[in-house]
Structures are given as C-alpha cells and as structure tokens.
Design a protein around this motif. Structure first.
Motif, PDB file in Angstrom:
ATOM      1  N   UNK A  86      20.722  30.331  41.272  1.00  0.00           N
ATOM      2  CA  UNK A  86      19.997  31.161  40.322  1.00  0.00           C
ATOM      3  C   UNK A  86      20.772  32.327  39.763  1.00  0.00           C
ATOM      4  N   UNK A  87      21.986  32.571  40.239  1.00  0.00           N
ATOM      5  CA  UNK A  87      22.782  33.685  39.712  1.00  0.00           C
ATOM      6  C   UNK A  87      23.327  33.308  38.342  1.00  0.00           C
ATOM      7  N   UNK A  88      23.089  34.160  37.384  1.00  0.00           N
ATOM      8  CA  UNK A  88      23.626  33.978  36.050  1.00  0.00           C
ATOM      9  C   UNK A  88      24.528  35.165  35.716  1.00  0.00           C
ATOM     10  N   UNK A  89      25.362  34.997  34.729  1.00  0.00           N
ATOM     11  CA  UNK A  89      26.204  36.066  34.183  1.00  0.00           C
ATOM     12  C   UNK A  89      27.430  36.392  35.027  1.00  0.00           C
ATOM     13  N   UNK A  90      27.523  35.869  36.248  1.00  0.00           N
ATOM     14  CA  UNK A  90      28.666  36.169  37.101  1.00  0.00           C
ATOM     15  C   UNK A  90      29.293  34.869  37.593  1.00  0.00           C
ATOM     16  N   UNK A  91      30.549  34.977  38.029  1.00  0.00           N
ATOM     17  CA  UNK A  91      31.288  33.809  38.490  1.00  0.00           C
ATOM     18  C   UNK A  91      32.124  34.183  39.705  1.00  0.00           C
ATOM     19  N   UNK A  92      32.413  33.204  40.538  1.00  0.00           N
ATOM     20  CA  UNK A  92      33.338  33.443  41.639  1.00  0.00           C
ATOM     21  C   UNK A  92      34.673  33.911  41.073  1.00  0.00           C
ATOM     22  N   UNK A  93      35.240  34.913  41.693  1.00  0.00           N
ATOM     23  CA  UNK A  93      36.494  35.483  41.223  1.00  0.00           C
ATOM     24  C   UNK A  93      36.328  36.704  40.344  1.00  0.00           C
ATOM     25  N   UNK A  94      35.099  36.973  39.866  1.00  0.00           N
ATOM     26  CA  UNK A  94      34.872  38.168  39.054  1.00  0.00           C
ATOM     27  C   UNK A  94      35.147  39.424  39.870  1.00  0.00           C
ATOM     28  N   UNK A  95      35.806  40.369  39.237  1.00  0.00           N
ATOM     29  CA  UNK A  95      36.046  41.682  39.836  1.00  0.00           C
ATOM     30  C   UNK A  95      34.868  42.579  39.484  1.00  0.00           C
ATOM     31  N   UNK A  96      34.276  43.234  40.494  1.00  0.00           N
ATOM     32  CA  UNK A  96      33.044  43.974  40.252  1.00  0.00           C
ATOM     33  C   UNK A  96      32.999  45.277  41.045  1.00  0.00           C
ATOM     34  N   UNK A  97      32.125  46.145  40.589  1.00  0.00           N
ATOM     35  CA  UNK A  97      31.604  47.236  41.395  1.00  0.00           C
ATOM     36  C   UNK A  97      30.094  47.046  41.425  1.00  0.00           C
ATOM     37  N   UNK A 104      20.369  44.237  38.483  1.00  0.00           N
ATOM     38  CA  UNK A 104      20.486  45.473  37.693  1.00  0.00           C
ATOM     39  C   UNK A 104      21.524  46.461  38.225  1.00  0.00           C
ATOM     40  N   UNK A 105      22.394  46.000  39.130  1.00  0.00           N
ATOM     41  CA  UNK A 105      23.332  46.964  39.694  1.00  0.00           C
ATOM     42  C   UNK A 105      24.729  46.438  39.923  1.00  0.00           C
ATOM     43  N   UNK A 106      25.143  45.393  39.194  1.00  0.00           N
ATOM     44  CA  UNK A 106      26.507  44.872  39.316  1.00  0.00           C
ATOM     45  C   UNK A 106      27.233  45.119  38.004  1.00  0.00           C
ATOM     46  N   UNK A 107      28.473  45.573  38.097  1.00  0.00           N
ATOM     47  CA  UNK A 107      29.235  45.960  36.917  1.00  0.00           C
ATOM     48  C   UNK A 107      30.592  45.272  36.940  1.00  0.00           C
ATOM     49  N   UNK A 108      30.845  44.450  35.924  1.00  0.00           N
ATOM     50  CA  UNK A 108      32.135  43.766  35.808  1.00  0.00           C
ATOM     51  C   UNK A 108      33.224  44.789  35.516  1.00  0.00           C
ATOM     52  N   UNK A 109      34.336  44.672  36.224  1.00  0.00           N
ATOM     53  CA  UNK A 109      35.436  45.612  36.033  1.00  0.00           C
ATOM     54  C   UNK A 109      36.367  45.118  34.924  1.00  0.00           C
ATOM     55  N   UNK A 110      36.631  45.930  33.928  1.00  0.00           N
ATOM     56  CA  UNK A 110      37.636  45.577  32.929  1.00  0.00           C
ATOM     57  C   UNK A 110      39.015  45.488  33.577  1.00  0.00           C
ATOM     58  N   UNK A 111      39.924  44.792  32.924  1.00  0.00           N
ATOM     59  CA  UNK A 111      41.271  44.643  33.465  1.00  0.00           C
ATOM     60  C   UNK A 111      41.940  45.983  33.719  1.00  0.00           C
ATOM     61  N   UNK A 112      41.574  46.999  32.920  1.00  0.00           N
ATOM     62  CA  UNK A 112      42.222  48.309  33.039  1.00  0.00           C
ATOM     63  C   UNK A 112      41.778  49.089  34.271  1.00  0.00           C
ATOM     64  N   UNK A 113      40.695  48.658  34.922  1.00  0.00           N
ATOM     65  CA  UNK A 113      40.135  49.419  36.044  1.00  0.00           C
ATOM     66  C   UNK A 113      40.460  48.706  37.356  1.00  0.00           C
ATOM     67  N   UNK A 114      41.183  49.402  38.223  1.00  0.00           N
ATOM     68  CA  UNK A 114      41.562  48.837  39.513  1.00  0.00           C
ATOM     69  C   UNK A 114      40.389  48.926  40.490  1.00  0.00           C
ATOM     70  N   UNK A 115      40.522  48.228  41.623  1.00  0.00           N
ATOM     71  CA  UNK A 115      39.500  48.330  42.663  1.00  0.00           C
ATOM     72  C   UNK A 115      39.382  49.772  43.155  1.00  0.00           C
ATOM     73  N   UNK A 116      40.510  50.441  43.308  1.00  0.00           N
ATOM     74  CA  UNK A 116      40.478  51.835  43.760  1.00  0.00           C
ATOM     75  C   UNK A 116      39.727  52.712  42.776  1.00  0.00           C
ATOM     76  N   UNK A 117      40.012  52.543  41.499  1.00  0.00           N
ATOM     77  CA  UNK A 117      39.331  53.352  40.491  1.00  0.00           C
ATOM     78  C   UNK A 117      37.837  53.034  40.454  1.00  0.00           C
ATOM     79  N   UNK A 118      37.484  51.793  40.775  1.00  0.00           N
ATOM     80  CA  UNK A 118      36.070  51.404  40.784  1.00  0.00           C
ATOM     81  C   UNK A 118      35.264  52.195  41.803  1.00  0.00           C
ATOM     82  N   UNK A 119      35.913  52.678  42.850  1.00  0.00           N
ATOM     83  CA  UNK A 119      35.188  53.438  43.874  1.00  0.00           C
ATOM     84  C   UNK A 119      34.684  54.781  43.342  1.00  0.00           C
TER      85      UNK A 119
END
Length: 349
Positions: free
Chosen positions: A75-86, A133-148
């Motif tokens: 039932x999950x839509x809009x996201x995929x395995x491998x997506x980088x998220x916060x 309502x609380x998952x945000x895809x990370x753009x390529x410019x934003x690292x995991x560290x910056x996502x914190x």
C-alpha cells in the motif's frame, strides 16, 4: 540492504552517563509502513533532558534522522526502495480543532506518534501515519548529515513565525547552542536589522559570531546596558530564549524593547515559575510573551528547502561525527555543552 541476522544494534539510553549498545530484532513493517536504514541521527538538546526521559528509561532515543528506505509495506505509494529520506517523528492528524486552527504541534495525535524504536539504531520503522504525512525525499544536494538538521530548523522556523520576526527587527538570542545558532542564522536570513547573541561559553560565543551574529555578549555582563550600547540606545525587538536557565528568562524580560516580543523556545526544569510584572510588561509597554514547541510538516518542507539552497549552512555546524558504539560519548558532549555544537551519530559505523 538488510542484514541476514534480522537483528540490529541500538544505543539504549538509561541516563546521560549510561548508554549501552544492545541488540534487538529489526522492526517488522506492516501495511503502509517503511523500514529505513539510519545513516545519520543528531543528538538534540531534548535528548539530554533527563527529567523528561528518566521515567521511561530504558529507551532508544533519536529523532533527527537521515536514511535510506530498505523495505516497504503493501500500500505504500510515492516512495521506492533506495530512496534517500528524512522523516518527522511526530505528525499531526490535520483534522482536529488544533490542527484546523494552525496549532498542529499541540495536536493529540502528534504527541502520540513516533519512530520505532528511535534514531540511534541501525533501522527504524515508520508507522503508516508518519509515511502519509511525515516523510521527505532528500534532494541530491542534501547529505544524510545535513538531513539531521531538518527537524531542529523546522522548530526554529515555527518559533520565529509565531514571534512575528520582521525584517529590520533587532534580535537578541540568549543561549548559543545548536538551537540558538539556528535562530541566529534564520533571523539573519529573514532580514533582521541586528542580531546579538549571548552565552556563558567562549567557544559558543565565537560560534555565534561565525554564524552571523553582529555582536556577542557574555551572559555575566549587564545585558540591558550592553544592548543599549550596541543597539543605538534601544533594547531588543525580539528576544529568543534558547536555554532553560532561570537567569536567562529574567534577562530576557529585562532586555525586550517596548512593543517587543519574548519567545520562550527552550523548556525549564519542572516546577520553575517566574514572577512577571503585569504593569511594566503588558499594560504600559505592550510586551508579548510567547512559546513554541516542535514544527509542523510545512515547516519541515521549508527547512529542507533552506538547507538544499545552502541558505542555512548547517554542515559547518557539525563538530563531532561518531559511530553507534560512541553514542554514550556523544551524550556526554551534548550534555556538557562546552566544546561542541552538533553531534552526529552514524549507526552504520
């Protein structure tokens, strides 16, 4: 990729001086849920507030995360395995009285939602409502560290919005920890006329100056007098209290200009009360006292865009990058509040 043992390491918090690396099963996901491999998680000032946590210990803390989706429920839509998220750990219902009146962060649903188990773990389960309502895809410019930094910056955005920060205002930030420094940078971004920061630690005063404060004041100085010297004879239009120290609250009330606002951004210890002069602050001087807690999903999205654009240079605020086994050291650094700004835990190390 998920490990073959179906178990994961977590940093289990018993108190700020007792954080143990333990194992638990990797969470099983259900309909509409996501499993995220945590690549980075920041230590928040609220994580080290023992009075706020001890009655629930032991537990896995951590809510400022960046990671990668490794499994999805049906039932999950809009996201995929491998997506980088916060992701937001607390999310509102969007339909109650509070949400419909713009007070999302006092929504009962927001107070009951959370990650499973917490960001200081190799993996977390995101419940379906968080995914919705609380998952945000990370753009390529934003690292995991910056996502914190998305979550803390979202909180700061909401605070300054509620405090009606206006271009040209003079802003005093009391307390130059991570929240205070984000307030300094955001006020500068929003066009503050002058930004002044205080702290008790020389290391953090220097950081405040480096991150955009026009002037710095040691808290042991006569703050109202120094303000008037720096600010053309006036006190501050907006005072942001980013520490729970009682002395800081008293300084704030003494440092706000007529017609100004005091934003109480940090909590005090339980039971603290401060006498307030109704005549001096309200009736005669039109002072506004306000508070702010957390951030709404819209604040998260705005925070992500500010980080993506480089408007708020958060990467430069990271002082320590530690593996999961060093989480205890990270808590000591954050609790001591001396020569650190932002401590990041990398659970995959």
């Amino acid at each position: 990729m998920i490990n073959n043992r179906n178990r994961m390491r977590v940093a289990m918090w018993y108190n700020n001086r007792d954080v143990r690396i333990e194992e638990m099963p990797i969470p099983q996901i259900g309909f509409g849920e996501l499993l995220v491999r945590v690549e980075a998680c920041g230590i928040c000032g609220s994580d080290v507030m023992e009075w706020y946590r001890l009655d629930r210990a032991p537990l896995v803390l951590g809510h400022e995360i960046g990671g990668q989706i490794v499994a999805m429920g049906e039932g999950v839509e809009h996201y995929h395995e491998g997506d980088r998220v916060s992701a937001a750990h607390h999310v509102p219902c969007n339909t109650c009285h509070y949400c419909l009146n713009g007070h999302h962060t006092v929504c009962e649903t927001l107070r009951q939602t959370n990650f499973d188990p917490g960001g200081f773990a190799e993996y977390i389960r995101l419940p379906a409502i968080n995914v919705d309502r609380g998952v945000f895809l990370l753009p390529d410019e934003v690292s995991y560290e910056e996502a914190t930094f998305i979550e803390p910056l979202a909180c700061v955005l909401r605070g300054q919005r509620l405090a009606h920060m206006r271009p040209g205002s003079s802003v005093l930030v009391i307390g130059s920890g991570i929240a205070g420094l984000l307030h300094v940078q955001l006020a500068r971004t929003l066009g503050a006329g002058r930004v002044i920061a205080t702290d008790i630690t020389p290391y953090r005063l220097e950081a405040a100056e480096r991150f955009g404060a026009d002037a710095i004041i040691h808290v042991e100085e006569d703050l109202p007098t120094r303000l008037r010297q720096i600010n053309q004879g006036r006190l501050a239009d907006l005072v942001i209290v980013s520490t729970g120290a009682t002395s800081a609250i008293i300084q704030a009330l003494e440092s706000v200009e007529r017609g100004g606002t005091v934003l109480f951004f940090a909590p005090t210890n339980p039971g603290i009360t401060i006498p307030v002069s109704i005549d001096k602050l309200f009736w005669r001087n039109d002072i506004t006292l306000t508070t702010s807690y957390a951030g709404s999903p819209a604040d998260y999205q705005t925070a992500l865009e500010l980080i993506r654009a480089g408007t708020i240079p958060v990467r430069q605020m990271i002082t320590h990058r530690l593996g999961l086994a060093e989480t205890g050291l990270g808590f000591q650094l954050a609790a001591q509040a001396q020569n650190s700004i932002k401590v990041i835990i990398q659970p995959q190390r």
